[in-house]
Design a protein around this motif. Sequence first.
Motif, PDB file in Angstrom:
ATOM      1  N   VAL A  99      -2.055  14.768   0.275  1.00  0.00           N
ATOM      2  CA  VAL A  99      -1.104  13.697   0.574  1.00  0.00           C
ATOM      3  C   VAL A  99      -1.476  13.024   1.894  1.00  0.00           C
ATOM      4  CG1 VAL A  99       1.301  13.248   1.195  1.00  0.00           C
ATOM      5  CG2 VAL A  99       0.774  14.663  -0.791  1.00  0.00           C
ATOM      6  N   THR A 129      -5.171   6.368  -4.670  1.00  0.00           N
ATOM      7  CA  THR A 129      -3.858   6.768  -5.175  1.00  0.00           C
ATOM      8  C   THR A 129      -4.001   8.119  -5.867  1.00  0.00           C
ATOM      9  OG1 THR A 129      -3.380   4.439  -5.531  1.00  0.00           O
ATOM     10  CG2 THR A 129      -1.934   6.030  -6.599  1.00  0.00           C
ATOM     11  N   LEU A 187      -8.321   1.167  -3.598  1.00  0.00           N
ATOM     12  CA  LEU A 187      -6.914   1.574  -3.506  1.00  0.00           C
ATOM     13  C   LEU A 187      -6.526   2.420  -4.714  1.00  0.00           C
ATOM     14  CD1 LEU A 187      -5.140  -1.711  -2.386  1.00  0.00           C
ATOM     15  CD2 LEU A 187      -5.733   0.263  -0.988  1.00  0.00           C
ATOM     16  N   PHE A 215       1.013   4.309  -2.540  1.00  0.00           N
ATOM     17  CA  PHE A 215       0.758   5.660  -2.040  1.00  0.00           C
ATOM     18  C   PHE A 215       1.852   6.628  -2.477  1.00  0.00           C
ATOM     19  CE2 PHE A 215       2.327   8.494   1.323  1.00  0.00           C
ATOM     20  CZ  PHE A 215       1.372   9.494   1.222  1.00  0.00           C
ATOM     21  N   LEU A 245      -2.734   9.087   2.381  1.00  0.00           N
ATOM     22  CA  LEU A 245      -2.040   8.154   3.273  1.00  0.00           C
ATOM     23  C   LEU A 245      -3.014   7.523   4.272  1.00  0.00           C
ATOM     24  CD1 LEU A 245       0.692   6.958   4.154  1.00  0.00           C
ATOM     25  CD2 LEU A 245       0.929   8.885   5.721  1.00  0.00           C
ATOM     26  N   ALA A 256      -7.463   0.990   4.711  1.00  0.00           N
ATOM     27  CA  ALA A 256      -7.612  -0.226   3.905  1.00  0.00           C
ATOM     28  C   ALA A 256      -6.956  -1.421   4.574  1.00  0.00           C
ATOM     29  CB  ALA A 256      -7.015  -0.010   2.512  1.00  0.00           C
ATOM     30  N   VAL A 257      -6.002  -1.168   5.495  1.00  0.00           N
ATOM     31  CA  VAL A 257      -5.293  -2.287   6.121  1.00  0.00           C
ATOM     32  C   VAL A 257      -6.221  -3.171   6.960  1.00  0.00           C
ATOM     33  CG1 VAL A 257      -3.461  -2.905   7.749  1.00  0.00           C
ATOM     34  CG2 VAL A 257      -3.053  -1.172   6.005  1.00  0.00           C
ATOM     35  N   PHE A 262       0.837  -1.208   0.000  1.00  0.00           N
ATOM     36  CA  PHE A 262       0.000   0.000   0.000  1.00  0.00           C
ATOM     37  C   PHE A 262       0.870   1.254   0.000  1.00  0.00           C
ATOM     38  CE2 PHE A 262      -4.037  -1.928   2.159  1.00  0.00           C
ATOM     39  CZ  PHE A 262      -4.143  -2.816   1.113  1.00  0.00           C
ATOM     40  N   VAL A 289      -9.794  -3.310  -3.767  1.00  0.00           N
ATOM     41  CA  VAL A 289      -8.564  -2.979  -4.497  1.00  0.00           C
ATOM     42  C   VAL A 289      -8.798  -1.818  -5.467  1.00  0.00           C
ATOM     43  CG1 VAL A 289      -7.466  -5.229  -4.238  1.00  0.00           C
ATOM     44  CG2 VAL A 289      -8.910  -4.784  -6.232  1.00  0.00           C
ATOM     45  N   ALA A 315      -8.288  -5.248   4.742  1.00  0.00           N
ATOM     46  CA  ALA A 315      -7.531  -6.353   4.156  1.00  0.00           C
ATOM     47  C   ALA A 315      -7.374  -7.483   5.158  1.00  0.00           C
ATOM     48  CB  ALA A 315      -6.158  -5.864   3.685  1.00  0.00           C
ATOM     49  N   ILE A 316      -7.113  -7.122   6.432  1.00  0.00           N
ATOM     50  CA  ILE A 316      -6.987  -8.149   7.483  1.00  0.00           C
ATOM     51  C   ILE A 316      -8.245  -9.000   7.530  1.00  0.00           C
ATOM     52  CG2 ILE A 316      -6.902  -8.477   9.993  1.00  0.00           C
ATOM     53  CD1 ILE A 316      -5.086  -6.053  10.146  1.00  0.00           C
ATOM     54  N   PHE A 360      -5.034   4.809   2.686  1.00  0.00           N
ATOM     55  CA  PHE A 360      -4.338   3.518   2.599  1.00  0.00           C
ATOM     56  C   PHE A 360      -4.320   2.821   3.953  1.00  0.00           C
ATOM     57  CE2 PHE A 360      -2.828   5.116  -1.466  1.00  0.00           C
ATOM     58  CZ  PHE A 360      -2.820   3.963  -2.221  1.00  0.00           C
ATOM     59  N   PHE A 361      -4.200   3.617   5.043  1.00  0.00           N
ATOM     60  CA  PHE A 361      -4.209   3.008   6.374  1.00  0.00           C
ATOM     61  C   PHE A 361      -5.549   2.332   6.670  1.00  0.00           C
ATOM     62  CE2 PHE A 361      -0.712   6.002   8.081  1.00  0.00           C
ATOM     63  CZ  PHE A 361       0.263   5.090   7.699  1.00  0.00           C
TER      64      PHE A 361
END
Lengths: 309, 545
Positions: free
Chosen positions: B314, B371, B367, A82, B318, B324-325, A78, B364, B328-329, B321-322
């Motif tokens: 930015v 981006t 994601l 990013f 970021l 999304a973790v 990720f 995904v 995903a888990i 994306f966090f």
Amino acid sequence: MQGWLPFWPRTAAVSGEVVNALYIAELGICVLIVLTVVGLMLRFCLVYRRGSSASRANLVAKTWQWEISWTVATLVLFLFAFVWGAVVYIWLYDPPSGELQIYVVGKQWMWKMEHPGGQREIDALHVPVNTTVRLVLASQDVIHSFFVPAFRIKRDVVPGTLETIWFKATKAGTYRIECTQLCGVQHANMTGEVTVMEPAAFGRWLKQQGVHESLAQQGEAVFREHGCSGCHSTASTVHAPLMNGLYGSLVHLQDGSSRVADERYLRDCILLPRTFTVAGYPPVMPDFSGQLSEDDLVKLIAYIKSLAK
Amino acid sequence: MAALAADVGTDYLTSENTVRSWLLTRDHKRIGLLFFASITFFFFIGGIAATLIRLHLATPSGLLQPSIYNRVFTMHGIVMVWFFLIPSIPTTLGNFVLPLMIGAHDLAFPRINLASWYVFNLSGLVLLYALIMGGADAGWTFYPPFSTLYSDGYILVAALAVFVNGFSTIMTALNFVVTTHRLRAPGMTWMRLPLFVWAIYSVSLLMLLATPVLAMVLLLVAAERFLQVGLFDPTHGGDPILFQHIFWFYSHPAVYIMIVPAMGVVSELVTCFARRPIFGYTGMAYALMAIAILSFFVWAHHMFVAGISIYSAVVFSLMTFFVAVPSAIKVFNWTATLHKGSISFDAPFLYALGFVLLFTIGGVTGLMVATLGLDIDLHDTYFVIAHFHYIMVGGTVSAFFGGLHYWWPKITGRLYPELWARFAALLTFVGFNLTFFPQFILGYLGMPRRYYTYAPEWQPWNLLSSAGASILAVAYLLPLGYLAWSMLRGERAGPNPWRATGLEWQTSSPPPTYNFARTPAVTTAPYAYNPENGSYVAQDGTVHA
């Protein structure tokens, strides 16, 4: 235009190439993740279907080791996506000085382009190939969004401010312009075409438009008509900032802050002079908000800009 | 088991059968069914709008007038978001199952629960009024200055409906939070809660904290449209971007309000039909809470091309994306739960499998739009439409149907016809992908959202999408038919047809009015399934071979 099988995106600008590389890399990551999940799911469903002979003994007890490893793995993937995405975004958001600057005014439901030479176009934009073009975007009414899919550039055009985007076309041809922010009944028809031409052809096209006054000259007329020249000139008795050499300089304001005199600053000052009183000058300038169309503002800014040299 | 179940003939469905006993009920199970009737109605309203959209887009020249088309997709968005997706799982399955799962006799505030249903219907009436008068045309996002100064639709009536609807959301959420804290049966510790309860609990916190912000921003829109206060209108010193910040501060958590309950449902289904303890229970519970908290710090990712500063873009990318973790888990843990399971492919499990797959694709592609460099291109195109329909429809609606089939025997006391249900689950999966996968391609090719007409070369993809939508419509109508049939003719289910461990399965089907013959005592963690021999230990400690 593109055939209906999108094997490869057609790009026609430097930004398109840069964004496409990112596209491919990230699609790769996504396909990898989806295939891993689907592959494992199907495998487990097959092997461990009820009644199969596979052993169910010794269920994984220490799950946290697995969990930490795949959490870290996804986090690394990720962060990679990013960082790459952020680098591209920052590069696209920082417009280079630009060899050609064109003003774009969005209004329900058309795009009006104003070339520095005074040429105007509606829903069409002619530009030379291999030239860095800056577009300064303004909206007359609601939020629009200026999108050229072939260049992979897009920016909301928010009323009340100016936005600057840029591109450098690499291939001659015509490409779609679209509005992507719902702006009313004819939102879907707020489209146009960018025509990228060889420089010589572009030069001929400019001449054929039969325009005798540049945008800055048209701005000078607006400057006089609205009485700006009455104060902002050397002959005036009113203590007001002069426009010569203003564009691009650092201006100190009454409230102690300072701003670079770019397009956005000039626009703010004209519309809301009391909010942006320059240090050392009396706050006497009348408020022009609601009295100038975005067209006139664009011309004024072009005129003030021309005095920078 | 018998000790928790009640005598036949005293169940909540038949104990009293007057209209009054339903309309004034304080039983969480009956209120769950009342909500079910309401959201089904609105699912059809939203579904009719969706059908019109897909019919219209089958050809570039379309079917509807542009102004009508704008009203149709606005109504589709408003109805589906606030009148179906947000209340769907919590007010129906959550209402019915949560007290049963924790061994409670009802929710903490039964009258507030009933009031929530009346407020919901009141807001629905206001929305129907807006619809009949001519509808709103600013999209479900109400962006000013279009919504406040330029739109000629019934913006204020529609906004009022959403405003009132929020009170229903808050009442229900408050009830779930207090119930989970105060009414757990003896021995039902936090780490013994079924994951569905964790999901409803964390989503209730989100609802409580986020919904007032929506109310606030709608009031500000009303102030500008009705009283001409310059809040968002730049010609009066306002800032249109301010609206977007406040709106998305609510509406991004709202996305998780729609998906988190679905995650809870799927956790129940996967472990029950794999007959194996869930993989990484603690991680799953904490991931739900992590999603709830992080979802408050990602809102500006809806504004990457709106002219926000590079710095904030930015940071918000970021944070996205966090968040999304933990999602995903969850996907990895569901997959790992299948490992060494003893899997049977009943309809609820098929829906759950579909959920995991579609949620992963939606994730995904999320994601990709998170981006920064790609979002510039993809923002406000059909790619985004496809992405969030994979999450909201592929994810939430699949889980809703999965949960509905799973708990159907508990709700009605009867089994649904299994073959029909499996067929509907497969048809949903096929129809869904056919509808929405082409939209990824359309977005990638540059087709913007909310366009009533499009370039002719995009027609093949639009046709595919419309064809898929007709299959999806059949797949959604089928359960209505066979579930209704099973209510009258279905086989008697018995208390625990799935041999599941949750407390809700240890009482009779349908449960008695006060759920259990006595208050259960909980002695074990959830999901004590043994895949080796098919035995399980229910949460009240009873062992079943």
